[in-house]
Design an enzyme around this catalytic site. Sequence first.
Site, PDB file in Angstrom:
ATOM      1  N   GLU A  47     -21.367  22.109  28.347  1.00  0.00           N
ATOM      2  CA  GLU A  47     -20.164  21.332  28.644  1.00  0.00           C
ATOM      3  C   GLU A  47     -20.150  21.139  30.160  1.00  0.00           C
ATOM      4  O   GLU A  47     -19.925  22.095  30.910  1.00  0.00           O
ATOM      5  CB  GLU A  47     -18.883  22.031  28.194  1.00  0.00           C
ATOM      6  N   ASP A  72     -19.303  24.132  35.918  1.00  0.00           N
ATOM      7  CA  ASP A  72     -18.309  23.548  36.822  1.00  0.00           C
ATOM      8  C   ASP A  72     -18.472  24.193  38.190  1.00  0.00           C
ATOM      9  O   ASP A  72     -18.981  25.310  38.298  1.00  0.00           O
ATOM     10  CB  ASP A  72     -16.883  23.762  36.295  1.00  0.00           C
ATOM     11  N   ASP A 121     -13.880  12.707  35.951  1.00  0.00           N
ATOM     12  CA  ASP A 121     -13.257  11.796  36.915  1.00  0.00           C
ATOM     13  C   ASP A 121     -13.904  10.423  36.741  1.00  0.00           C
ATOM     14  O   ASP A 121     -15.131  10.297  36.851  1.00  0.00           O
ATOM     15  CB  ASP A 121     -13.507  12.317  38.330  1.00  0.00           C
ATOM     16  N   ASP A 157     -10.315   8.976  28.623  1.00  0.00           N
ATOM     17  CA  ASP A 157      -9.161   8.104  28.407  1.00  0.00           C
ATOM     18  C   ASP A 157      -9.289   6.823  29.216  1.00  0.00           C
ATOM     19  O   ASP A 157      -8.429   5.956  29.123  1.00  0.00           O
ATOM     20  CB  ASP A 157      -7.873   8.829  28.830  1.00  0.00           C
TER      21      ASP A 157
END
Length: 220
Positions: A47, A72, A121, A157
Site C-alpha cells: 500500500e 509512507d 495527492d 475521489d
Amino acid sequence: MTRRKQHRFIQNAESTNVIEVGKPRYKTIKGNWRTDYFENQNPIVLELACGKGEYTIGLAQAFPDVNFIGVDIKGDRIARGSQAAHTLGLSNVAFLRTDINFITEFFKEQEVNEIWVTFPDPQPRPKQEKHRLTHPRFLTTYKRLLTPGGTFHLKTDSPALFSYSLEKVQEEKFTDLHYTTDLYTSSLNGIHLGIKTKYEQLFFDKGFTINYLQCKTPVI
C-alpha cells in the site's frame, strides 16, 4: 515537534513491524522480505502512500496468508498503523518508512504481487504532473516491482487524476483493465472489502463518488 509526534516516533523506533532508517533491516531488506521479515513465501502486497495504513490493516485481517507492507514517509501516520497491527496481533504486516521515489531501493524486480494506491495527492497543476503516483515514471517502476500478471489498484475521489491515470496505464501497456467512476454502485465494489480511509469516508459522506481501477502487468 509536538509531544504526541515525538511519542509516535519513539514507538516506531521500538516497533518490530516498522522498518526505517537506523534499523539494520533498512539496508538489507531488498529482495529478502519473505525470508528475513515474514519468514514465509506468501504473496506480497504494497500500500503506497499508506498514511495510517487502513488498507494494509484491513486487507491483512481478511487475508492472513498474504504479506502486507504499508509505505509512507510520514512517521507519525505509520505509527498508528504499526500500533494497530500490534494490537490486532497481525504478523503479516510491516511498515516501511521511506519516500516512494526511492522504492526500488527496498524491493527487487518482481518481488511484489500487488500494489494499492489509495487517495493519493492528485497534484492538480500541470507542473506537478511528475509527482502524480500514476505518472509514467512511477508506473514503469511498478511494472518492474510486480510479478508478471501482478495487479495494480487505484482509488481516488479526483476525476481529473482518474482520467489521467486511465490514459497512462493504457499507454504503459497494463492489461486486463477494469474501472468505474462510482465504485459503491459498481460490480467492482466487493474488491476493496468495504475498507475506507478516513478521507474516503469523509468524501463518501459528502456524496462524492469514488473512482477505482485495477489492471495487470503484461505476462511476457
